[in-house]
Every structure is written in C-alpha cells, then in structure tokens.
Design a protein around this motif. Structure first.
Motif, PDB file in Angstrom:
ATOM      1  N   ALA A 173       0.810  -1.220   0.000  1.00  0.00           N
ATOM      2  CA  ALA A 173       0.000   0.000   0.000  1.00  0.00           C
ATOM      3  C   ALA A 173       0.839   1.264   0.000  1.00  0.00           C
ATOM      4  O   ALA A 173       0.492   2.250  -0.655  1.00  0.00           O
ATOM      5  CB  ALA A 173      -0.940   0.004   1.203  1.00  0.00           C
ATOM      6  N   LEU A 174       1.946   1.272   0.719  1.00  0.00           N
ATOM      7  CA  LEU A 174       2.754   2.486   0.838  1.00  0.00           C
ATOM      8  C   LEU A 174       3.176   3.014  -0.519  1.00  0.00           C
ATOM      9  O   LEU A 174       2.960   4.183  -0.842  1.00  0.00           O
ATOM     10  CB  LEU A 174       3.987   2.212   1.704  1.00  0.00           C
ATOM     11  CG  LEU A 174       5.010   3.362   1.791  1.00  0.00           C
ATOM     12  CD1 LEU A 174       4.376   4.583   2.440  1.00  0.00           C
ATOM     13  CD2 LEU A 174       6.260   2.911   2.544  1.00  0.00           C
ATOM     14  N   VAL A 175       3.768   2.144  -1.330  1.00  0.00           N
ATOM     15  CA  VAL A 175       4.223   2.572  -2.649  1.00  0.00           C
ATOM     16  C   VAL A 175       3.035   2.959  -3.524  1.00  0.00           C
ATOM     17  O   VAL A 175       3.062   3.983  -4.217  1.00  0.00           O
ATOM     18  CB  VAL A 175       5.059   1.468  -3.319  1.00  0.00           C
ATOM     19  CG1 VAL A 175       5.306   1.797  -4.799  1.00  0.00           C
ATOM     20  CG2 VAL A 175       6.388   1.318  -2.599  1.00  0.00           C
ATOM     21  N   ALA A 176       1.983   2.163  -3.503  1.00  0.00           N
ATOM     22  CA  ALA A 176       0.824   2.444  -4.337  1.00  0.00           C
ATOM     23  C   ALA A 176       0.188   3.787  -4.001  1.00  0.00           C
ATOM     24  O   ALA A 176      -0.214   4.542  -4.893  1.00  0.00           O
ATOM     25  CB  ALA A 176      -0.206   1.330  -4.191  1.00  0.00           C
ATOM     26  N   ILE A 177       0.088   4.101  -2.712  1.00  0.00           N
ATOM     27  CA  ILE A 177      -0.521   5.372  -2.296  1.00  0.00           C
ATOM     28  C   ILE A 177       0.339   6.552  -2.724  1.00  0.00           C
ATOM     29  O   ILE A 177      -0.171   7.570  -3.228  1.00  0.00           O
ATOM     30  CB  ILE A 177      -0.759   5.369  -0.776  1.00  0.00           C
ATOM     31  CG1 ILE A 177      -1.904   4.411  -0.435  1.00  0.00           C
ATOM     32  CG2 ILE A 177      -1.065   6.773  -0.267  1.00  0.00           C
ATOM     33  CD1 ILE A 177      -2.092   4.170   1.053  1.00  0.00           C
ATOM     34  N   MET A 178       1.647   6.443  -2.543  1.00  0.00           N
ATOM     35  CA  MET A 178       2.526   7.530  -2.974  1.00  0.00           C
ATOM     36  C   MET A 178       2.482   7.697  -4.491  1.00  0.00           C
ATOM     37  O   MET A 178       2.429   8.817  -5.013  1.00  0.00           O
ATOM     38  CB  MET A 178       3.958   7.272  -2.499  1.00  0.00           C
ATOM     39  CG  MET A 178       4.127   7.338  -0.990  1.00  0.00           C
ATOM     40  SD  MET A 178       5.855   7.311  -0.435  1.00  0.00           S
ATOM     41  CE  MET A 178       6.349   5.639  -0.883  1.00  0.00           C
TER      42      MET A 178
END
Length: 375
Positions: A304-309
């Motif tokens: 999620a972290l990479v996808a959200i950024m």
C-alpha cells in the motif's frame, strides 16, 4: 447508523446539483464555499470517515476517494476543504484522546475541521515541525505560525502538529478556532483552488492541556504517517482525478458541439480525436491507480505504501496533462471563462507542489522499492 453507500450517493448528487453550479462563482470571487459545506453536512458528507459510534458513516479510503473525485470534478476548492476536514477526522479517530469522541461527533454534525501542519521553515517536510509545545501551568503553551492552512479563518477545529518534549518526537493538539491567541492571517492568492482560504494561522501563547492532545505523548509522527498521509494522499489524488475528468468531459462536449460552416464538428478532426483519447486514457489510468491504492491501504497490504505515494504523483501529473490537452482541444474558447477549462487547468497545478511534493515522493518511492527506510 448511516450507510456509506447512501452517503456517497448523496455527496455525488449534492456535487452535481448544488456544488458544480457554484464553482465558477467560488473561483471568480475567491469565495470560501460555506454554502457547499453546509449542503454536504446536511447529507452526512462531513461525517463520511467518522466512525459510526460518533455519528458518522464509517467510510475508509475507498469511500473518501469516491467522494473526493466527485467533488473535485464539481469544484476543486470545495473538494480540498472537504478533504482536509476528512483527513482531520480520520486522524482524530486513529489517535483517540480525551476530546476525540466529542470532536468526532462535532465534525460529523457539521463542525469544520482542518490540519495546521505546514510551516515556512519546514516546507515539504511538514511532519517535522519547528513549533514546540512548552510545558506551562500544568499544560502546554504553543506560540508560532503555521502556513498554508486550508480553511484558515473558517475552520472551527484545527489539528496542530508541534514538537513534543522528547527529542525528535511530535504531538498533535486539537485547537478551537475561537481559542484565545488563535488568529488567521492573510488571504489566499493562489493560482487555483481559489476558494480554499489556505492562509497562515498565528498561535500566540495558546494554552492547552493534555486532554487536547490526539494520541499518546510523542505519537504525532506515527499519526502523520499512519493516518494523515494515506488519507491525504489518496484523497488529493482522487480530487485530481475529478479535475481531469471534468476537464476531459468539457473538452469532449465542446468538440462534439463545435461546428464548422460545412456542418462538420471539431471532433471529426483527427488531431482532436487523439487529444480526446489521450485525456480519457490518462484519466482512467489515474482513477484505477487511486482505487487500487485505496483498496490496498484498507487491507493493510504491505504494497500500500508505494501504491498510495504513486497514486498522488500519477493523478496530479495526469490532471496537469489532461487540462493542458483540454485547452489545446478547445483553443481560444478554453482559454476564456466561457468554458471551465481554464479553471480546471489552474486548479490542476496545485497538486504536484502540495506536501509531500511529487519530487519528495519520487525519492520516497525509490527508497521503498529499493528496500530502504522511508522517509
């Protein structure tokens, strides 16, 4: 208890019937969208991400994305005010505290909240405040100046991020807009999102107690990255998808209806067709990435972290590109206020420089995919 789906339907209807018709006036007069917010409050929109136990709809990232896209398409100024209110509510719900329940119930009922995080000296690194909470009179005293506070002077509840007592830690405090020592300063003169009143907030010896703190002592940074960042980045990305969608729709309608002397339409020109196709592709791609990021975030997926950024970077850049193509497709008409294209174009320029900026996010994304600590 309120159903998330019914609230989203009401938000979409309010956006279409009430907020969109007011967008040109809000932009032209640089007017804070009070009436729009009241309309959203009346249908439960301001409680979208507030837990059911506190009078809200208990929505999460996907619900926020859908609402922000609808509002971004209708009026970007209103969308940003709504987003910052929702991020504040989500952060208070995540952190808890003695005043959390009351604050959440108030926000679900229409009390406007916002964040006061940014400072001139910290720039894009809003998570590292210079303002400090100093122990005084059994509580804390805060003095200093926050910058780019959306809804500044209009919000009734501010969530203020300050340095904590422990080195390298931060605390977040709930501060009423009418609290002694709190004043908004200046007026918003930004290129776009003209009605969001993003101004400075002065805090002059503001005295608070530990009951005003959201979360435990020193937990502010954890709240920033655990609650503020995902809700803000997903919501801002969705606002920009809405801007892109509205610009593409306006350009497409203009191209289909604009007629030459021989009766042919602008849409029959191959270059214009390519522009319309590119706009539709870019908008759909950004929307899909935002929805995936929201889904992964809700699931607690490690991806999620990479996808959200990436969603924030992709959607804000898509909005800038789509609005530029919309201007090219509509020509001189798009450059004037006879079409909403020029407003969408101006509104789309804000996202890339909103903290964390796209440049900062690219560094964080690169670190994350390489297995390095973020930030």
């Amino acid at each position: 208890m309120t159903n998330v789906g019914s609230v989203l339907d009401a938000v979409r209807q309010t956006a279409e019937e009430h907020i969109a018709p007011e967008a040109a006036r809000v932009d032209g007069e640089r007017a804070f969208p009070d009436d729009n917010l009241k309309a959203l409050g009346a249908v439960g929109g301001l409680g979208l991400v507030v837990p059911v136990d506190h009078g809200g709809a208990d929505g999460a990232l996907t619900a926020l994305a859908e609402a922000c896209e609808a509002l971004g398409s209708a009026c970007a100024s209103t969308a940003m005010v709504f987003l910052m209110h929702s991020v504040t509510a989500a952060t208070v719900a995540a952190g808890g505290g003695a005043r959390a329940a009351t604050a959440l119930a108030d926000m679900a009922g229409g009390t406007l909240g916002t964040l006061a995080f940014s400072e001139r000296g910290t720039g894009a690194h809003f998570y590292a405040p210079e303002l400090r909470a100093v122990r005084a009179n059994g509580g804390v005293r805060i003095s200093g100046r926050k910058s780019f506070v959306t809804s500044g002077g209009h919000a009734e509840l501010y969530l203020v991020l300050v340095q904590a007592e422990a080195e390298g830690a931060a605390d977040a405090y709930l501060v009423r807009g009418d609290h002694p020592g709190v004043t908004a300063d200046g007026s918003w003169a930004g290129l776009g999102m003209a009605g969001n009143s993003s101004v400075a907030l002065e805090l002059d010896g503001v005295e608070l107690t530990d009951d005003d703190r959201v979360g435990g002592a020193g937990e502010g940074i954890a709240l920033v990255f655990g609650a503020v960042a995902p809700f803000f980045l997903v919501g801002l990305a969705a606002v920009n998808v809405g801007i892109a969608s509205a610009a593409a729709a306006a350009a497409t309608t203009h191209a289909a209806e604009r007629r030459y002397a021989d009766g042919s339409s602008l849409a029959e020109v191959q270059y214009i067709q390519h522009l319309l196709a590119d706009m539709d592709l870019a908008t759909r791609q950004a929307r899909l990435l935002v929805r995936e990021a929201a889904r992964l975030g809700e699931a607690g997926d490690e991806a999620a972290l990479v996808a959200i950024m990436e969603a924030k970077v992709a959607a804000t850049e898509a909005a800038a590109a789509v609005t530029q193509k919309a201007l090219e497709a509509t020509g001189g008409q798009g450059y004037t206020s006879s079409l909403p294209i020029e407003r969408h174009l101006r509104d789309a320029r804000a996202g890339a420089v909103m903290a964390p900026t796209n440049a900062v996010l690219r560094s964080w994304i690169g670190k994350a995919v390489a297995g390095l600590p973020v930030p």
